[in-house]
Design an enzyme around this catalytic site. Sequence first.
Site, PDB file in Angstrom:
ATOM      1  N   LEU A 231      33.414  22.358  47.079  1.00 56.62           N
ATOM      2  CA  LEU A 231      34.545  23.186  47.457  1.00 56.62           C
ATOM      3  C   LEU A 231      33.984  24.498  47.978  1.00 56.62           C
ATOM      4  CD1 LEU A 231      37.624  22.867  47.268  1.00 56.62           C
ATOM      5  CD2 LEU A 231      37.531  24.068  45.096  1.00 56.62           C
ATOM      6  N   ASP A 232      34.565  24.969  49.054  1.00 59.02           N
ATOM      7  CA  ASP A 232      34.094  26.207  49.651  1.00 59.02           C
ATOM      8  C   ASP A 232      34.104  27.314  48.594  1.00 59.02           C
ATOM      9  OD1 ASP A 232      33.218  27.874  51.638  1.00 59.02           O
ATOM     10  OD2 ASP A 232      35.242  28.492  52.174  1.00 59.02           O
ATOM     11  N   GLU A 233      35.152  27.283  47.818  1.00 60.43           N
ATOM     12  CA  GLU A 233      35.293  28.289  46.756  1.00 60.43           C
ATOM     13  C   GLU A 233      35.917  27.564  45.569  1.00 60.43           C
ATOM     14  OE1 GLU A 233      38.441  31.691  46.254  1.00 60.43           O
ATOM     15  OE2 GLU A 233      37.082  32.197  47.880  1.00 60.43           O
TER      16      GLU A 233
END
Lengths: 275, 275, 275, 275
Positions: free
Chosen positions: C219-221
């Site tokens: 997940l990107d973040e």
Amino acid sequence: MDAILTLLCKDQPGIVHSMTTAVLACAGNIIENQQFTDPTTGLFVMRTRIETSESLAKTTKILSEGLSHLNPTLEIRESATKKRALVLVTKESHCLRDLLYLQELGELPVEIPLVLSNHEYLRELVESHGIPFRLLPSGKSEAETAIRQAIVEHQVDVIVLARYMQILSEGFCAAYPGKIINIHHSFLPGFKGAKPYHQAHDRGVKVIGATAHFVTADLDEGPIIEQDVAHVTHSATPEDLVSLGRDIERRVLSRAVKLFAEDRIFIAGDRTIIF
Amino acid sequence: MDAILTLLCKDQPGIVHSMTTAVLACAGNIIENQQFTDPTTGLFVMRTRIETSESLAKTTKILSEGLSHLNPTLEIRESATKKRALVLVTKESHCLRDLLYLQELGELPVEIPLVLSNHEYLRELVESHGIPFRLLPSGKSEAETAIRQAIVEHQVDVIVLARYMQILSEGFCAAYPGKIINIHHSFLPGFKGAKPYHQAHDRGVKVIGATAHFVTADLDEGPIIEQDVAHVTHSATPEDLVSLGRDIERRVLSRAVKLFAEDRIFIAGDRTIIF
Amino acid sequence: MDAILTLLCKDQPGIVHSMTTAVLACAGNIIENQQFTDPTTGLFVMRTRIETSESLAKTTKILSEGLSHLNPTLEIRESATKKRALVLVTKESHCLRDLLYLQELGELPVEIPLVLSNHEYLRELVESHGIPFRLLPSGKSEAETAIRQAIVEHQVDVIVLARYMQILSEGFCAAYPGKIINIHHSFLPGFKGAKPYHQAHDRGVKVIGATAHFVTADLDEGPIIEQDVAHVTHSATPEDLVSLGRDIERRVLSRAVKLFAEDRIFIAGDRTIIF
Amino acid sequence: MDAILTLLCKDQPGIVHSMTTAVLACAGNIIENQQFTDPTTGLFVMRTRIETSESLAKTTKILSEGLSHLNPTLEIRESATKKRALVLVTKESHCLRDLLYLQELGELPVEIPLVLSNHEYLRELVESHGIPFRLLPSGKSEAETAIRQAIVEHQVDVIVLARYMQILSEGFCAAYPGKIINIHHSFLPGFKGAKPYHQAHDRGVKVIGATAHFVTADLDEGPIIEQDVAHVTHSATPEDLVSLGRDIERRVLSRAVKLFAEDRIFIAGDRTIIF
């Protein structure tokens, strides 16, 4: 030269025109300009940042002459010249640490030539930052004499009470109007007496805060410089409130000192005007 | 049936276990549960939302019996049953408008059977929303008698003082503990007397706020339900502060009424616990 | 013994009842209890603080057996046992300083056995606090091997990326799910690429913020732990935004680490539940 | 006469001096003055409030001549003359209601000559406030023609998209630069696509917000006027977020319209400068 001019005078027609005429006379260019007329006191205040190829001395001369008919309080300094802050502490370190940290980081444009305290407690912390620490003598009068000497000795511009747990005498406060900054907790509603965070807890407040203000001789709390708050819930213990309060206090005091250091605070009666 | 249970009792071992046993006994499933022990008063409070196929009457019986050894204040209601709010106003409409708007939108789960006022001023606004408006008689005693009658007549659960500019008598306040919600402005520091926003302006406060609280007979300001604040600068006029204050007041009061409507407020001594 | 229990399992009837039965079986008294059912994932999470005269080993045995039918993720620890945080930094000190300060003050209940960095820059600062500092070897793979060794060596509970300017490999992130906390700036709207504060300035944003989140491989973040913001005006320079951003970042990261240290964070899918 | 002057020009020496000279030439007294030089675009903007006994026509003439060498965008209007706002809505009423409420209260100094909508849904609400309501024809082109006619017919100063759920054509946006104000939700991080509050819920955001901005033809989101946020927790449902979002949206849009109505917004490239 990059310079900051601050001007305070009775409101009257033509002030800005006089200022801009004087700035042109020293071949200055206005980089920033903020002004405000306080309706309560009828005072006009202005903060102007200029660039000029003239020297500080010549600029000061031209501006003083060009604005003298306004009978102003006028200050001119080179932007690069840092204000000198004397910090007074007792045992709590949170405000002091923030000032030291921000000053080292270059975000707080002040010099701290000396930290004074009525306790030895924070000597090591201060000296580890390469800043002299001096213990104040016992007795309010002796302590204040020592503070006054330090102010002269270090050409101090502002006295920062970073959780200094002694009440200064009226005489001392009166000697440095607009030069002593204090921080204290603030609540809705307010509480008198000891252990305010415990009182706030027992009343179930949902907001706690802190206020940085100038110290005056005759006012319980002098002109307010900066305030901030945080929301709390019933689950916060008194200790949680104290801890959160420290976090607000250190931020609010640091911001107030930064505003002072950048010549952004004007006092008009019991109020401040902040640019 | 979806039901909300609220329980308040002296803290003691086994409370949650007793509750869960009783919920199982009525084939209930716990959807939400929040609990808190107040360290100041030693009170335990719990809000539980359950689903059950039993009726309200049977559920109430099983829970009351299963928890009776705790000697609790216990309330059980179907979630779908809305609380009934009697709104009292004078001339200012901002709090009333927000209550009406949020109630129409379905965000404020209350019924407003009646609005009472000591002025005719807001009749048209109220009636345009299809809600009855009644003028209170002159005289504090006469007015309070009329309010008491309306409370009985409309089976009112909560009395909302939406800028009702009359002080209620001690007797009236004492008759409805934890049932009267008021809103007022709050400042750091606090101000006494008339025109508080003007006083706040003259002292140059940087934060203004509002507090929603229960009204009590013996406390200047009863248990606080909700508070909020906004930052202001020197450039705000007293009128700006009044305007901003209105904006904070209406939001804070609406939130407080919503918390009440959802059974999320518990009173423990002078504090509230809010879930 | 004062102990913290955390439980995560599929939502099902009778969980709280099973917990309270097991707590009674070890003669425990529930001091605090918070629970939540996440509607997105159908997970039930509970954090319970108990007092008991039983040992940790015996309490763990009784609770594990009494709750085993729920197939839970169950953790029990003495409240007095501090979590161990490995801190990774590069050159910027603001987040590190806040962690050290709050840990010394006793407000952040963690031990910091070691600080790792890919630069020598902050060695002096770390060592002046009596904490070992170790330079990571060059090369991502070599550095991550060294981090993994330090995690084992110091029995690390959480890895705090306090402005560590290296992207960790997917394999590393996957090896420590829910154990790596990162901090970064956040804006409305978001900005991609270099110099985000300058981009934010050029778009004239009125709010800037920071987000502390868990690091995940895919997940990107990862799941967001804590966020905060500050209001800004057109007069803020990019440098002012950077400075203010630092202030928000340090507060948000410290709060996130404190929440972790107190077992207040649960991960349910891409979300966190925070008690 | 009390007048507001707004000036935008390329930054150059002597602007303030020229302005003050021109103000003196019409026997004006400066009541308020704010100025800013935007470092990104090199534009200088100034908002000045003056008192003068001259007429608007004469004041305009003197100022236009006195400042013409700056090649400025200069506007002068009597403070008492209200801007005219055309409001566009679809079905959601929260933003519209706030505009109507604040306008009636006298806090929003605009006239609303007409509300346009692509649905009949809000006709009754609008007409109950004594304001004409007109249904737009079907078809984007037909609707935009009708909007353009209404703009001419009612001498509209600003078009307020108060939850108008139609995308305006590039041609329409380009025809009214700096005259169309829109409101939308904002998140950290941002979300694309439908049901943004549900997406925000599923990612467990801790802050939600709203942005009021000018609409431009070529930018996804034009210059930002105002933003605000609220903190949320895991316990908020998507519906709670939607509800809270509405509360933020209505406040942020009303504030943006008020700033426009008071000539406090300047556009410099992609940024706004707000006084």
